[in-house]
Structures are given as C-alpha cells and as structure tokens.
Design a protein around this motif. Structure first.
Motif, short mmCIF file in Angstrom:
data_model
loop_
_atom_site.label_atom_id
_atom_site.label_comp_id
_atom_site.label_asym_id
_atom_site.label_seq_id
_atom_site.Cartn_x
_atom_site.Cartn_y
_atom_site.Cartn_z
N LEU A 105 -1.10 -5.26 -0.03
CA LEU A 105 -0.71 -4.61 -1.28
C LEU A 105 -1.85 -3.79 -1.86
N GLY A 106 -3.08 -4.11 -1.43
CA GLY A 106 -4.22 -3.33 -1.90
C GLY A 106 -4.16 -1.89 -1.44
N TYR A 108 -1.23 -0.30 -1.08
CA TYR A 108 0.12 0.19 -1.36
C TYR A 108 0.12 1.65 -1.79
N ARG A 109 -0.88 2.03 -2.56
CA ARG A 109 -0.94 3.40 -3.08
C ARG A 109 -1.92 4.28 -2.30
#
Lengths: 240, 292, 292
Positions: A105-106, A108-109
């Motif tokens: 998730l780190g 994700y962007r």
C-alpha cells in the motif's frame, strides 16, 4: 549557509478547528536533504501542521509550497503522489493486513517506482520485516511496527518524509536504533525529513535545524545545536 | 435419497445467491463503513428492468445489458447519499438511510412495473432453465449454473480484494480510513469504484435470480434484504470469507427445513437461533480475536 | 367532541408518539432498537385478548399489556445489552419476525386471519391523551434525572461512562425495558382504536414509519416526536388520494434528506436549550421584578 533547493515552504499558515485556532501564522522552511525537527509539547499543533501539509485539514489562511508548487488546497492523494510520505502518529498500522500488504500500500500512489528493488533495500535495513512479511501487522511488537511504518513511507521513494511522533511509546534503545537507521537512509538516499517530536532531546540530537511550536505559534527557530543550548528550550523541553 | 440430493443442490444454489448479496454488501461495508440494506432491492430492480427490456426488445442479450447498466447506475447513484453520513462516521444512521432507499425502490417496483403484479420471466430469459436428470435425480441446469457462477464471481471478487492494489486500498479504508488517506487512497474515487463493482455484482445476482426463480415482485427486495443483513452480521461485518460460508450454509439449511420440517414453526426457530448466535457472538461467528 | 375520523387520526398520532418515544429511550443510551414494533404487537394482542375474552375495562387491559410487555421486553433486553450499534438494530429486528410467526401459529390469538371482537371504548381519546401526558411528564423527568444523565454518558462514550461508574449493562437493560413499556401501551391503545389486529400489521413497514418519525422529528429530544408524528401521519390521511398513494415515497425522501442535511432532525438539542433558557430567563426576570 549554502543555498540549496527549497523543499517545503510554509508561509503565514493559520488553521482553525471550528472557532479554535490551532495554528497561528506559522512560517517554516525545509531545504533539500535537511532533517528538520518540529518540537513542541502535547497540543502545540505539530500533528495539525503535518495533517495540513498533506491536506487532511484545510488552512484558513496562508500558503504551503512543495518544490515550488502550491499544494495548499490540493487533495491528499495528489500531494502524496507528488512525493510526500507520512509516518502517522501512533504508527498507523493496518493491523489485520499482512506486513507485505502494508508495504504494497506504500506504493499505491507511486506507480513508477521499482517496488521489488525498494523492498530488497528495506529488508536489508530491517531484516526482521522480511522474516515476518506474511504476518498480520498487528502482531508485530511496537518497535517492529515503527520500522514497518517507516518502511511503508519510504518504499514509494518520496522526496519529503513527514514523521509524526516517531519516538512515542518506544523504548529509548529502539528510538536510537530507528533514528540511526533514518540518518543512514537520509545519507544514502537523500531524503528530506520533517520530524514532529515531543522528545526534544533525541530529535535535536539527530536533526540539522529545529522549530519550536507553542500553542500554535512558532516561538523559536534555528540550528539544532543552538536550540539545544537555548535556555528556553532547556527549561521547557529538555528538563535541564 | 434422490430428493435429498435435489434439495441439496437447490439449497446450494440459493445459498450461492445469498452469498453474492452478502458479498456485495460487505464490499460496500469496506469502502464506506455502511450497511447497504437496499442492495437487495437494487438486485430486484435489475430483474424488473430486465423483464421490461425483454418485453420491448425480445432480445435476451439486450435485456441483460440493460440490467448491468441499471445495476451500476442505481448503485453508484446511491453513493452521494451515504457520503456525508460516512464522513460523519454515523454508522447507525446509514442503515436507516439505506432502508429509506429500499422503500423508494420497492415503491417504484410496485407502482411502475406490471401494475404491481408479479412478473414472470419467459423461457428465453431463463436460458439455462432446462430439466436435467442424473440417474433418478432430476434438477434444473440453472441451479448448477447458478452455483458455478456464484463460485466464479465470488472467487473473482475475493481475488480482486486481496490481490490487486485497488482491492487492498478498499480493505485499508475499512480498517483505518485516516491511515488509508495518508497513504494516498482517494476517499471519493475508491468509494465510487466499490459502488460500481457492487453494481455489476447486483446485475449478476439479478440474472442468476431470473434463471433460478423465474419471477420477481416488489416484496422480494425486503425478504432478501432482511436475510442478507442478518447473514452479514451472523458472519461478522466485513468478513468476506465468513459471509460466503455462512450464506451457503443458510441456503442448505433453509432448503432442508422446508423439505423435512413441519412448516409452521420453522421461521420462528430459524430467526430465534440466528438472533441468539448474534447476541452471543456480536462480532460474528467467524470472528477471530481482534489483532493488537 | 370530534368527528370519528378526527378522533381516529388523533389516537393514531398519540400511538405513534408513544412508539417514537419508545424508540427514543434506547437511542438515549446509544442503541438503535427495533424491538418497538415487537413490544407493540405484544401489548396490542394482550389487551385485545383480555378485552375480547374477559370483557375487562380498558385501563385494566392497558395495565396488563404494560406488565406483559415489561416482562417480554426485559428478557431479550438482557441479551441486547451485550451488543451495540448495527448488531442491536438488526438482531432486534429479528424479534419482529419471530413474533409474527408465533402469532400466526397461535389459534387463540386469531392466527393468520387476525383477531376481531375487541370491545369498543367510548372515551378512548381521553384515555389516550391522559396516557400521553403521564408518559410525557415521566419521560421529561427521567431525562433530567440521574438515569437520564447516565444514558447520555453511555450514548457519548460507553467506555467513559463505565469508567465514571455507570453500570452500562443494567442501564441499557433499563432503557430497553422502559422502551417496551411505552411500546406496549401504544399497542394496547392501537388495539382498541382499530378493534381488529392482523399479525402482518406489525411489520417492517410499521417500523420504518416509526424510524422516519424519530429521525425527522429529532432523536435527541422528546419534543421532536410531537411535531413529526402529526405532520407525517397527516400526509397519508388528509392529503388527496393521488398524493396519499405517494406517501411512502414522501416519507423516504424526507427521511433521506433529513439524514443528509439535518442530522439531528427538526428539533435539535440546541433548540430545546434555547427555549429552556428563554423561559428560565423570563421567569427569573419576573421574579426579580416581583422582588423590586
């Protein structure tokens, strides 16, 4: 002092919770490659500042510039995408998800980064995370969780790291380990770090410059060594 | 024995339908922390739209397409209603709001479709509703297909939630919205995405119901909704795998009870049993001790 | 005094107000309790049964209904006090289905065909108003008592309440039991007003009416019900038939709008405080004037 590229420039920032003023005309500058400590007691406005920078809270007045771009009214996800990562207060574990999922998730962007390469680097720094990568994040110990929180923030190769209360609820030994890892990371990868901390002694020991917030206002700023020697800081925050 | 197997297959396919509804509601639970009580109503509305579209076009494919369009549109259209509430963190209000949406959909079905009469679907629409015999056991192919379709859709969704970035983002939102935002998960977009996927799912459920049941009416939404919400709590809110398991179990138990128990008291015993389980284990039957 | 139609309307409004208060009390303790309709059905059937078979006077029937409602509300309350949030809301809804199924199976209550032959009470409106005033004053006193403050603490934060020494378990049980008393009374009045009872009446739709009135009126004060019940109920009674047909839509739309735009309902705590301050200020000014 050598004039380097400006990373984060906050000018005249005021934030309100309803009628209550949480930050009053705060000015702050962070240059590329610096570690800047943001000191202050509970309720001084440190977390408010961090949350305002990433857009979770909205400023009533003032301006936040990141690498020359105005991000004051930007959405959180856009700000994160443009290269700011946060280590949230209280570590912000997604407790029921695995260590690996937290790390995934780190990025994700951050679609462009090489996740696997960064993952290897992180596992080199924190081997314990490699061992536990399939465990739920909630089952890790406090220090391990803090390592995971930092890893999750740096895996997306941010330009600026915001750290909220890194040393909270950690044993002093662990605080040292984590700070040392941070310095090493900074030296190798060239991160810029803004460190919101209650533990003034540790924070000043490892940072280049510092700001002192009190009741939403910047009362002091300067070189870390100077601040360490400042009588006000000594009585108010270092307990000397 | 033959009837037992037939009942078992019947129950499994009904359970599959429940599982998909619960799955859809759990998905919405993840992205907005709401109990979308009217999700079942949307599924029934899809069936009605399918019935209407088939009546006009006499084309099964077009009717199914219309159902997908309706499912996605209506589900996504409900998202803005819930947004201010879930931002406030008012979870009790959301269920009441969802009930309100349910009334509106039920009324629309009752007043605008077929004058409130029950709608029966033609054999063309129930494509796979052909009798099938295996030895001495006879059953409808539709039941088998429904079961398989449920498994496929469920596996796909579980894969989506656990193995893709957006799925992980949805689960992160459910766990800690603040942290998810700090990691750059967009509250608005991910929510709309979740509602969109739930909309597609609702159309799938509609099609499967058409094949298995062959009729639709306004009351169906309420019946499904009550069972689905109870099942969702039975398994634990947001517990995706537990929801699927308990739904299938419930389908089988229900089919067996209808076939082998004297009918009069079944419902009371059934709801009583579920209520007691929910009260004893408020976090769900499959709840593990919360980590941390 | 009034025409039959008006009397009928007014009594139903009073029934609704009592029911909304019945839903309000658990809400004061932070629970969305859907068992009001269940207790109302109990009250209605007890009163109806006694009136029909033993020809007992109205007030005796009401007292008996209250007693039975109290007992049958207390037992499930012991379970619900362990739960919270959505779990309470849904599992208490299951009570309605259980009771409905039980009534359908009991022939001495009329079964599915319904119970008829409840005696006529000539001064029903008068009785209803007296009951309303008694319960209203009681609720007002209660809200401003130790118990009321304990509930408010539980509603704000159960853990904090516990740390302040509030026995959250028994306080919640008390709220739920008291709620059943209100609902059972409402049920008894309802039975005498309709003079015929069907198990299907006490259903989900009824519950939604109550929820709408509670949320529209304002669920933090008892005054909201007094405004919202007549207002909403008159939509489905006094409006032209074409609008009456749409009354369910109107209810649902009002409910959704209120939840989105005015979360506290029409009458908010702020408003009642303002009114209270206005009167106390006037009173003290008058006293000062008298002194001078």
């Amino acid at each position: 002092m050598e004039q380097t590229e400006m990373m984060l420039k906050i000018s005249d920032l005021s934030v309100y919770y309803g009628p209550i003023c949480a930050l009053k005309k705060v000015d702050l500058e962070v240059r590329k490659g610096e570690i800047v400590a943001l000191l202050g007691s509970n309720g001084a406005g440190k977390s408010t500042l961090v949350n305002t920078i990433i857009g979770l809270l909205h400023a009533k007045r003032g301006k936040i510039e990141f690498m020359g771009r105005d991000i004051t009214r930007q959405k959180t996800e856009t700000t994160i995408q443009s290269g700011i990562s946060v280590v949230p207060e209280g570590r912000g574990m997604l407790a029921n998800m695995t260590v690996m999922e937290n790390l995934q998730l780190g990025v994700y962007r951050h679609k462009g980064v090489d996740f696997n390469k960064n993952l290897e680097m992180i596992f080199e720094y924190f081997p314990i995370l490699k061992e536990r990568q399939w465990q739920a994040a909630g089952t890790l110990s406090g220090g391990e969780q803090q390592m995971l929180a930092i890893s999750r923030a740096i895996v997306g190769e941010p330009k600026l790291l915001l750290m909220d209360e890194l040393s909270l609820a950690l044993s002093p030994a662990y605080v040292d380990i984590i700070f040392k890892a941070l310095i090493k990371l900074r030296n190798e990868k060239g991160f810029t770090i803004l460190l919101a901390e209650q533990n003034a002694k540790k924070a000043l020991q490892y940072s280049d410059r510092g700001y002192v917030l009190d009741l939403g206002e910047t009362v002091l700023e300067g070189d870390a060594r100077e601040l360490m020697g400042n009588p006000y800081v000594q009585t108010a925050y270092l307990g000397a | 024995m033959e009837s037992f197997i037939a009942q078992l297959i019947n129950g499994l396919s009904t359970g599959g339908i429940y599982a998909l509804i619960v799955l859809g509601m759990n998905l919405l639970m993840l992205v907005r922390n709401i109990v979308h009580h009217s999700f079942s109503h949307i599924c029934v509305l899809n069936m009605c739209i399918g019935w209407l579209a088939f009546g006009y076009t006499q084309n099964v494919l077009l009717a199914f397409l219309a159902m997908f369009a309706c499912g996605v549109l209506v589900t996504v259209a409900t998202e803005p209603l819930f947004r201010p509430l879930s931002k406030r963190g008012a979870d009790l209000e959301t269920i009441v709001l969802a009930m309100g949406v349910g009334i509106i959909i039920t009324e629309i079905i009752a007043q605008l479709f077929n004058n409130g009469q029950m709608m029966t679907f033609s054999d063309e629409m129930r494509v796979l509703n052909v009798g099938f015999s295996f030895g001495t056991v006879t059953f409808s192919l539709a039941n088998i297909v429904a079961l398989v379709a449920c498994i496929v859709v469920a596996v796909f969704l579980v894969w989506y939630l656990f193995k893709t970035a957006n799925g992980r983002a949805m689960r992160a939102m459910a766990q800690n919205l603040r942290v998810a935002k700090m990691l750059g998960v967009p509250f608005g977009k991910t929510g709309v995405l979740g509602f969109g996927i739930a909309g597609l799912l609702s159309a799938c459920i509609g099609i499967i119901c058409i094949m298995c049941l062959g009729y639709a009416n306004a009351e169906m939404g309420d019946t499904f909704a009550t069972k689905a919400v109870i099942l969702m709590l039975f398994a634990g809110q947001g517990d995706i795998k537990g929801g699927i398991l308990s739904s299938i179990l419930m389908g089988v138990v229900e089919a067996m009870a209808l076939a082998y128990l004297p009918g009069r008291w079944t419902e009371a015993i059934f709801y009583g049993f579920i209520m007691i389980v929910i009260i004893i284990k408020p976090n769900g039957l499959f709840a593990k001790k919360a980590a941390n | 005094m009034f025409s039959t139609g008006t009397t009928y309307f007014l009594i139903l409004v009073i029934v609704y107000i009592l029911l909304v208060w019945g839903a309000l009390i658990p809400f004061r303790a932070g629970l969305l309790y859907n068992g009001t309709v269940y207790c109302m059905a109990i009250g209605g059937y007890v009163a109806g049964f006694l009136s029909k078979n033993f020809d007992l006077p109205f007030i005796v029937c009401v007292l008996a209904a209250i007693l039975v409602g109290l007992i049958l509300g207390f037992i499930p309350a012991l379970g619900f006090a362990r739960t919270n949030g959505i779990v309470t809301a849904i599992s208490s809804m299951a009570l309605i289905f259980i009771l409905e199924s039980v009534i359908r199976n009991l022939d001495f209550l009329g079964g599915s065909t319904g119970m008829t032959g409840i005696h006529k009470e000539n001064h029903l409106l008068l009785w209803a108003v007296i009951l309303l005033i008694i319960f209203g004053v009681f609720l007002y006193r209660l809200n401003n008592s130790r118990i009321g403050r304990a509930w408010e603490a539980i509603q704000t934060d159960p853990q904090m309440a516990q740390s302040l020494g509030v026995n959250t378990f028994w306080m919640t049980v008390a709220a739920l039991t008291l709620s059943s008393v209100f609902s059972a009374t409402a049920g008894a009045v309802y039975a005498f007003n309709m003079r015929v009872l069907y198990p299907g009446t006490f259903s989900f739709t009824f519950l939604l009416n109550i929820m709408t009135m509670l949320f529209v009126g304002g669920r933090y004060t008892q005054w909201g019900a007094i405004i919202s019940c007549p207002l909403l109920w008159s939509i489905s009674v006094f409006m032209p038939t074409s609008i009456q047909k749409l009354s369910n839509y109107i209810y649902a739309v009002i409910l959704i709008l209120i939840l989105m735009l005015r979360p506290e309902g029409i009458v908010t705590r702020r408003m009642t405080n303002k009114v209270k301050n206005f009167f106390t200020a006037k009173l003290s000014r008058r006293r000062q004037g008298a002194k001078a």
